[in-house]
Design a protein around this motif. Sequence first.
Motif, mmCIF file in Angstrom:
data_model
loop_
_atom_site.group_PDB
_atom_site.id
_atom_site.type_symbol
_atom_site.label_atom_id
_atom_site.label_comp_id
_atom_site.label_asym_id
_atom_site.label_seq_id
_atom_site.Cartn_x
_atom_site.Cartn_y
_atom_site.Cartn_z
ATOM 1 N N SER A 1 -7.075 -2.412 -1.709
ATOM 2 C CA SER A 1 -7.423 -2.566 -0.176
ATOM 3 C C SER A 1 -6.053 -2.324 0.389
ATOM 4 O O SER A 1 -6.129 -1.975 1.716
ATOM 5 N N ALA A 2 -4.785 -2.833 -0.222
ATOM 6 C CA ALA A 2 -3.627 -2.609 0.365
ATOM 7 C C ALA A 2 -3.382 -1.225 0.679
ATOM 8 O O ALA A 2 -2.868 -0.831 1.753
ATOM 9 N N LEU A 3 -3.792 -0.245 -0.346
ATOM 10 C CA LEU A 3 -3.609 1.208 -0.072
ATOM 11 C C LEU A 3 -4.194 1.551 0.970
ATOM 12 O O LEU A 3 -3.967 2.550 1.537
ATOM 13 N N ILE A 4 -5.354 1.317 1.043
ATOM 14 C CA ILE A 4 -6.493 1.661 2.261
ATOM 15 C C ILE A 4 -6.078 1.426 3.629
ATOM 16 O O ILE A 4 -5.821 2.124 4.507
ATOM 17 N N ARG A 5 -5.324 0.070 3.608
ATOM 18 C CA ARG A 5 -4.659 -0.594 4.733
ATOM 19 C C ARG A 5 -3.536 0.261 5.062
ATOM 20 O O ARG A 5 -3.264 0.477 6.487
ATOM 21 N N PHE A 6 -2.758 0.811 4.066
ATOM 22 C CA PHE A 6 -1.558 1.625 4.398
ATOM 23 C C PHE A 6 -2.142 2.902 5.251
ATOM 24 O O PHE A 6 -1.637 3.245 6.133
ATOM 25 N N LEU A 7 -3.197 3.618 4.571
ATOM 26 C CA LEU A 7 -3.773 4.818 4.732
ATOM 27 C C LEU A 7 -4.214 4.524 6.336
ATOM 28 O O LEU A 7 -4.042 5.523 7.140
ATOM 29 N N SER A 8 -4.794 3.467 6.757
ATOM 30 C CA SER A 8 -5.210 3.194 8.004
ATOM 31 C C SER A 8 -4.127 3.173 9.393
ATOM 32 O O SER A 8 -4.307 3.418 10.168
ATOM 33 N N THR A 9 -3.027 3.201 8.637
ATOM 34 C CA THR A 9 -1.835 3.131 9.674
ATOM 35 C C THR A 9 -1.334 4.440 10.153
ATOM 36 O O THR A 9 -0.780 4.461 10.891
ATOM 37 N N LEU A 10 -1.888 5.514 9.173
ATOM 38 C CA LEU A 10 -1.170 6.951 9.329
ATOM 39 C C LEU A 10 -1.809 7.517 10.556
ATOM 40 O O LEU A 10 -3.021 7.272 11.113
ATOM 41 N N GLY B 1 0.837 -1.102 -0.015
ATOM 42 C CA GLY B 1 -0.049 -0.001 -0.089
ATOM 43 C C GLY B 1 0.760 1.266 -0.016
ATOM 44 O O GLY B 1 0.466 2.188 -0.601
ATOM 45 N N ALA B 2 2.010 1.117 0.775
ATOM 46 C CA ALA B 2 2.823 2.298 0.834
ATOM 47 C C ALA B 2 3.569 2.584 -0.464
ATOM 48 O O ALA B 2 3.548 3.758 -0.900
ATOM 49 N N THR B 3 3.892 1.531 -1.194
ATOM 50 C CA THR B 3 4.570 1.548 -2.534
ATOM 51 C C THR B 3 3.438 2.311 -3.489
ATOM 52 O O THR B 3 3.696 3.156 -4.267
ATOM 53 N N LEU B 4 2.260 1.596 -3.504
ATOM 54 C CA LEU B 4 1.283 2.190 -4.432
ATOM 55 C C LEU B 4 1.020 3.686 -4.248
ATOM 56 O O LEU B 4 0.547 4.585 -5.148
ATOM 57 N N PHE B 5 1.006 3.970 -2.915
ATOM 58 C CA PHE B 5 0.579 5.349 -2.726
ATOM 59 C C PHE B 5 1.772 6.292 -3.184
ATOM 60 O O PHE B 5 1.301 7.342 -3.597
#
Length: 415
Positions: free
Chosen positions: A406-415, A301-305
């Motif tokens: 969903s990987a991108l959203i999961r990454f956002l959820s860690t911020l 997710g972080a990479t996609l961001f």
Amino acid sequence: MGAHTILSCCAVGIIGAPASSVSSGDDLVDHDAAARGRLLFEQRWYVAPSSLGPWGRGPTSNAEACSDCHAGRGRGAPPEAPDEPMTKMVLRLSMQAAAADGAPRPHPLYGLQLQQQGTLGVVPAEGSATIDWIEESATLDDRAVVRLRRPTIRVESLAFGAFGPDVSMSARIAPALAGLGRLEAIPAAALQALAARDAGDGIRGRVSRIAVGSSVGRFGHKANVATVREQVAIALHEDLGLTTELFPEQNCPQIQVDCVRQPPGRGPEVRSDQLDDLVAFVRAVPPPQRRADDDATIRLGATLFRTINCIGCHVPRITPDGPEAYTDLLLHDLGDGLADGRPEFQAGPRDWRTAPLWGAGAAATAGARFLHDGRARSLEEAILWHGGEAGAARARYARLPQSSRSALIRFLSTL
Ligand code: HEC
Ligand code: HEC
């Protein structure tokens, strides 16, 4: 909307607080001042004169306490049900054709913000506003359908007549108050450097200049306020109807005679040392804690961001030692879907300040609403409203397979 019921009373005596010396740097926070400021932030203000607690609120206002809109220092929310009033957000107003320096022109009858509370039996509330939601949907490239809702603002019970055709309205939820001292401390030159770089996708971030030769705006959804101090004084004035040394006059358009006739208090209703304390508190609220979770999905997710260029605007850190806020604090054209049609200084009718993404994960878990008017019920809905300069990033998101989204959203959820 009727008068508020007072649910609890928490009058706080602030006795002889010394003027504090506060800086935005973490080490230099005056903790005593911030602790006093915290009480002022939670405090209910009564209309004058009152034996219930500190008074001076009004003649018109939108709430009784800062924490009505910024509960737990968090963000506000829009009305959800039909006819539910706006209680955690505000309705900004102005007349079309801004002044030469871009300053919004106040509505002749209602000023710059609709005040939804008056003083019972003395000064009427200006009116009430709510939002009607129109359901729509977005279809992604893999035919997945995401439901969206578009707001239409409805204004009722206007005490001084209709708004007229040339009014611009902007409904805005209260942002979360966290890490603002750190954002304030970022040098203006760093923002200018960001604006000058090539962020890809034709993105053109602009520094918000509030008036010619004056400071750089960074607070508010259109970055129209330069400092925490000004923002707090504006909130006291516009949202609670409390005067300060910065805004010594009652907040009454001249036409509202009952409002204008209310006797002013002796000196500012909020003393300068109290304003200092409130500012110290707001500056000292720490940035949100990042979630420690780390796994392959979050790393994807972080990479996609990065690769779909969300970082074109949501810059992780503006300076190497600065806060990890995921914003450039710059103005961007986000397209017609999000436009409020209400320019404010350098911010055009489709422009918004890049929202910081820190705290977005915890907010999403708590069921928060996103974007300036709280229309988005999830992080994904927020992304799908992006257009204009963010149109290319949004299109790349819509093209991703479900697992990557969903990987991108999961990454956002860690911020
Ligand atoms: C009626 C709701 C409401 C109340 C009450 C309220 N606020 Fe706000 N606050 C808002 C809204 C809406 C914004 C965004 C304004 C904009 O976009 O210009 C905001 C913005 C802010 C910001 C800037 C945040 C940022 O990230 O840019 C600060 C600081 C702030 N408020 C502090 C306060 C303080 C201190 C009080 C009490 C004196 C207060 N507010 C009372 C609704 C409210
Ligand atoms: C051109 C600049 C730009 C790009 C590129 C961009 N954003 Fe944004 N983003 C913004 C602005 C400006 C806002 C505030 C819009 C508003 O309040 O209506 C925002 C708001 C958000 C929000 C809502 C935050 C909140 O607190 O309400 C989320 C989530 C978000 N962006 C995620 C993303 C993701 C994920 C991407 C990449 C797919 C992305 N953004 C790309 C500028 C951008």
